[in-house]
Design an enzyme around this catalytic site. Structure first.
Site, PDB file in Angstrom:
ATOM      1  N   GLU B  50      -3.008  -7.985  13.604  1.00  0.00           N
ATOM      2  CA  GLU B  50      -4.303  -7.999  12.916  1.00  0.00           C
ATOM      3  C   GLU B  50      -4.320  -8.978  11.747  1.00  0.00           C
ATOM      4  O   GLU B  50      -5.348  -9.563  11.423  1.00  0.00           O
ATOM      5  CB  GLU B  50      -4.670  -6.595  12.419  1.00  0.00           C
ATOM      6  CG  GLU B  50      -5.077  -5.631  13.534  1.00  0.00           C
ATOM      7  CD  GLU B  50      -3.898  -4.851  14.090  1.00  0.00           C
ATOM      8  OE1 GLU B  50      -2.726  -5.179  13.764  1.00  0.00           O
ATOM      9  OE2 GLU B  50      -4.140  -3.895  14.858  1.00  0.00           O
ATOM     10  N   PHE B 112      -4.547  11.437  12.935  1.00  0.00           N
ATOM     11  CA  PHE B 112      -3.790  10.351  13.546  1.00  0.00           C
ATOM     12  C   PHE B 112      -4.505   9.020  13.320  1.00  0.00           C
ATOM     13  O   PHE B 112      -5.701   8.906  13.566  1.00  0.00           O
ATOM     14  CB  PHE B 112      -3.622  10.616  15.050  1.00  0.00           C
ATOM     15  CG  PHE B 112      -2.928   9.483  15.773  1.00  0.00           C
ATOM     16  CD1 PHE B 112      -1.605   9.179  15.512  1.00  0.00           C
ATOM     17  CD2 PHE B 112      -3.620   8.710  16.699  1.00  0.00           C
ATOM     18  CE1 PHE B 112      -0.975   8.134  16.153  1.00  0.00           C
ATOM     19  CE2 PHE B 112      -2.994   7.657  17.351  1.00  0.00           C
ATOM     20  CZ  PHE B 112      -1.668   7.358  17.080  1.00  0.00           C
ATOM     21  N   GLN B 113      -3.777   8.048  12.840  1.00  0.00           N
ATOM     22  CA  GLN B 113      -4.304   6.720  12.545  1.00  0.00           C
ATOM     23  C   GLN B 113      -5.482   6.741  11.574  1.00  0.00           C
ATOM     24  O   GLN B 113      -6.433   5.993  11.707  1.00  0.00           O
ATOM     25  CB  GLN B 113      -4.669   5.961  13.832  1.00  0.00           C
ATOM     26  CG  GLN B 113      -3.420   5.615  14.656  1.00  0.00           C
ATOM     27  CD  GLN B 113      -3.674   4.570  15.728  1.00  0.00           C
ATOM     28  OE1 GLN B 113      -4.765   4.478  16.262  1.00  0.00           O
ATOM     29  NE2 GLN B 113      -2.638   3.788  16.040  1.00  0.00           N
ATOM     30  N   LYS B 162     -15.418   6.755  14.624  1.00  0.00           N
ATOM     31  CA  LYS B 162     -15.574   6.621  16.070  1.00  0.00           C
ATOM     32  C   LYS B 162     -16.831   7.332  16.576  1.00  0.00           C
ATOM     33  O   LYS B 162     -17.555   6.801  17.422  1.00  0.00           O
ATOM     34  CB  LYS B 162     -14.342   7.177  16.785  1.00  0.00           C
ATOM     35  CG  LYS B 162     -14.390   6.944  18.290  1.00  0.00           C
ATOM     36  CD  LYS B 162     -13.080   7.282  18.968  1.00  0.00           C
ATOM     37  CE  LYS B 162     -13.145   6.902  20.452  1.00  0.00           C
ATOM     38  NZ  LYS B 162     -11.882   7.184  21.135  1.00  0.00           N
ATOM     39  N   MET B 471      10.452 -23.526  -2.044  1.00  0.00           N
ATOM     40  CA  MET B 471       9.890 -23.526  -3.390  1.00  0.00           C
ATOM     41  C   MET B 471      10.664 -22.583  -4.303  1.00  0.00           C
ATOM     42  O   MET B 471      10.917 -22.901  -5.470  1.00  0.00           O
ATOM     43  CB  MET B 471       8.406 -23.123  -3.344  1.00  0.00           C
ATOM     44  CG  MET B 471       7.671 -23.325  -4.651  1.00  0.00           C
ATOM     45  SD  MET B 471       7.731 -25.039  -5.223  1.00  0.00           S
ATOM     46  CE  MET B 471       6.138 -25.654  -4.657  1.00  0.00           C
TER      47      MET B 471
END
Lengths: 159, 578
Positions: B50, B112-113, B162, B471
């Site tokens: 993602e 969940f999630q 959802k 760097m």
């Protein structure tokens, strides 16, 4: 310097969290905060007291203004305002001290809102100094519990 | 009355906003959307993480000027957006990110999630929403696009449970926006603009300090007009590169920590600084007290909170850069400033001295970038990661047009450039796109090689391979007595402790990038000799397929000039100590 800032915000879930998190991530310390609905159901008013220079306040105002949920900000610090806080103080009281406490409350135009066998609950409104003063006077009797609201303020007259 | 599900409303609303491309990754909570997308007209690009998706949306937005759209599922899908949102927020990139959320009844139950993504992203989005009612969805989407692209742009996140996606409502796309708390100010104050013109007309040694805001506001033409008319040299910030043609004689290149000598000395000796769409970042100003210390300062910016935030300003003008410059250009007088420009020319020569290196055996990054510059004539679209290669890309490529350099300026996100290049190429099919990376940062989102291969994107991936987090190594060399702590990418347990002498004897623990690319079906080549640089680049540019070039560069090459952190701009380290 202490500043009193009045912020009109959308009355939605999560708005207070947005304001508070802005303060914490920019390193501004909130000294007191009170919030409640206005006469318009969709708008709440937050009254904040913050410590900082004029430059700090300017930055804070600009950052607050960037939040989509903020409608209007007014700095009341230099305005002529009425400001109030409320405190509830539960103080130890015996048969011998009860009348003395009631006298003090009376002088401060407070209210006795509860009496128990060994304590009295006092309601007091006013500016910060007044609340602090009565708190100091009641302290020798033994303060069992104390709760103070944040300050609320409104400009006088037309504003 | 036809009823649509939330998922259908999502798709219809995006059509209304003119969205063409979605960078999205499916998951349990957004299946209703994916079910509708199955029949939709959107081009859907699936990243392989993602974070890659949101950086791609960011690259798409920066290079096209359109709003980037990304879509993920709830919980981990949503939290993987955090770095991308923060990156876009710092550089004012318009993105609308959609995240799935657990059904409303399960909100707050640690389902969940589930993650409180609006809470998590409040400090790194311009605004965000949790949709509680399907009837609000189209209005919220309309508002989100409006907020993302107007005023000072930024990312907006919409979290959709959802069950809201499954519920039905009538689809009405609002015509008007009602956001009483959001009123960006576009018009600059007229008196202030006059005041600014007066200051410019009176100044002898003015400098324009131009930032990313000029590009966002599409004000490059107006900027050029101002510079040309009044003969004012222009330096740009990292995110402002390309706003002013760097092949122009008035261009000073970039300023700041790794800015050019002429830019930094011009700022230090200016009597007037015209800051446009820039925010006085600490990497630009160095020590704040000495930044433009003798100059009156004009600051033009759309965000009032940027004016006076770090440096007090004499003439603030809040509003849209393009509109303000248009008015300003009418009242600014033509003026000969040849003395000032001649002085700057002398400083320019100091720069050339600092960049000559002859003692090294391996490839020099300067040579590579200059070859890319020559072959593409400043016309390529370039993305970078963060670190030395980013600064070399800023210094040695001569950008000629806005929206041609996509880099994470504010947040400094390693792992940004390669996925961003995916979005850049998707949004600019016919352009030559270069993704420049270090061997360290390339590995941060290396999985996007799959996205490149799958979509047959003709990207030119260039790796500056020095076996180091370059760097940080440079800082350790200069300020920490060469104690190379955890920066050697080749370090193994068998290495002598405290090693600071890398070389060909070192074990190979970074991946063989050529084989890695080939594993994804991408052509690749390793380049070790100077004479191979151009042919390899030409082959990659001319190839209609993705191409990865792994350039083995000097291990201990440094970026110069450098203003040590917290130092003054007129106190640069120009070259390696002998």
């Amino acid at each position: 310097m202490k500043h009193t800032v009045s912020v009109l915000v959308a009355n939605e879930a999560g708005v207070l969290a947005r304001i508070a998190s802005l303060f914490s991530r920019r390193g501004f310390n909130i000294e007191s905060l009170s919030v409640g609905k206005t006469d318009n159901d969709e708008i709440s008013r937050i009254t904040l007291v913050v410590e900082g220079s004029d430059r700090v306040l300017e930055q804070l105002t600009k950052q607050l203004n960037k939040l989509i949920v903020v409608h209007k900000i007014s700095d009341l610090t230099k305005e002529s305002v009425v400001s109030r806080g409320l405190a509830l103080i539960k103080v130890k009281a015996t048969a011998t001290t009860r009348s003395e406490i009631m006298q003090i409350v009376d002088i401060f135009r407070g209210k006795i809102v509860d009496v128990a066998s060994d304590s009295i609950m006092v309601e007091i409104t006013g500016n910060e100094d007044k609340i602090t003063a009565i708190e100091e006077l009641l302290r020798p009797f033994g303060i069992k519990e104390l709760v103070r609201t944040g300050k609320i303020a409104m400009a006088r007259g037309k504003k | 009355m036809t009823l649509l599900t939330g998922a259908q409303i999502f798709v219809e609303s995006l059509y209304k906003e003119g969205v063409e491309i979605i960078f999205g990754y499916p998951g349990g909570k957004v299946i209703p959307i994916y079910d509708v997308l199955y029949d939709s007209k959107f081009k859907h690009i699936m990243p392989h993480h993602e974070q890659g998706g949101i950086h791609a949306a960011d690259g798409y937005a920066r290079s096209t000027g359109k709003v980037g759209v990304c879509l993920t599922t709830s919980g981990p899908g949503a939290t993987n957006l955090v770095t991308g949102l923060a990156t876009a927020y710092m550089d004012s990139v318009p993105i609308v990110a959609f995240t799935g959320q657990v059904p409303r009844a399960m909100l707050g139950t640690d389902a969940f999630q589930e993650a409180d993504i609006t809470g998590i992203t409040t400090p790194i989005t311009k605004h965000n929403y949790l949709v509680q009612d399907v009837k609000d969805l189209s209005r919220i989407i309309k508002e989100a696009f409006h907020i993302a692209k107007t005023g000072r742009p930024g990312p907006v996140l919409i979290d959709i449970p959802k069950d809201v996606l499954q519920e039905e409502a009538e689809f009405v796309y609002p015509n008007k926006i009602n956001l009483p708390g959001y009123k960006p100010n576009y018009e600059g104050h007229e008196l202030q603009i006059k005041e600014a013109a007066k200051a410019i007309n009176e100044s002898k040694n003015p400098v324009i300090y131009s930032g990313g805001g000029v590009i966002i506001s599409e004000a490059s033409d107006e900027l050029r007009e101002l510079a040309k008319k009044a003969n004012i040299p222009v330096t740009t910030t990292l995110t402002g590169l390309g706003a002013f043609n760097e092949r122009d004689e008035l261009s000073l290149g970039m300023l700041g920590m790794h800015g050019t000598t002429e830019a930094n000395l011009a700022i230090s000796n200016a009597d007037l600084l015209i800051a446009i769409g820039s925010r006085f970042d600490d990497r630009v100003t160095g020590k704040l007290d000495t930044f433009a210390k003798d100059a009156k300062i004009i600051h033009i910016d759309i965000d009032p909170a940027e004016v006076g935030k770090r440096k007090l300003v004499d003439i603030p003008i809040v509003g849209d850069v393009k509109r303000i410059l248009t008015i300003l250009n009418k009242v600014v007088e033509e003026k000969d400033r040849s003395e000032w420009l001649a002085l700057i020319d002398n400083w320019r020569k100091l720069d050339e001295v600092s960049q000559v290196r002859k003692d090294k055996k391996k490839l020099s990054p300067k040579e590579i970038i200059e070859a890319i510059d020559e072959l593409t004539q400043g016309e390529a679209l370039i993305t970078t990661e963060v670190g030395q290669h980013q600064m070399w890309a800023a210094q040695f490529y001569k950008y000629t047009k806005p929206r041609s350099f996509m880099t994470s300026g504010g947040l400094g996100t390693m792992g940004y450039g390669f996925p961003a290049a995916v979005g850049v190429q998707v949004g600019n099919k016919d352009s030559v796109v270069f993704a420049l990376a270090g061997d360290g940062s390339f590995q941060m989102n290396v999985q996007e090689l799959a996205t490149v291969a799958k979509n047959k994107l003709p990207l030119n991936i260039v790796i500056f391979n020095n076996g180091y987090l370059g760097m940080v190594r440079q800082w350790q060399e200069m300020f920490y007595d060469r104690r190379y702590s955890s920066v050697c990418l080749k370090m193994q347990e068998s290495c002598p402790p405290g090693c600071s002498s890398p070389g060909d004897h070192c074990p190979v623990t970074t991946p063989d990038f050529v084989k890695l690319a080939e594993a994804y079906g991408i052509k690749a080549k390793r380049i070790t000799k100077a004479e191979e640089i151009r042919p390899a680049l030409e082959e990659a540019i001319n190839s209609p397929h993705p191409y990865l070039l792994d350039f083995i560069i000097e291990e201990e090459e440094n970026v110069f000039p450098m203003v040590p952190p917290g130092g003054s701009l007129d106190n640069m380290v120009l070259k390696e100590e002998a």
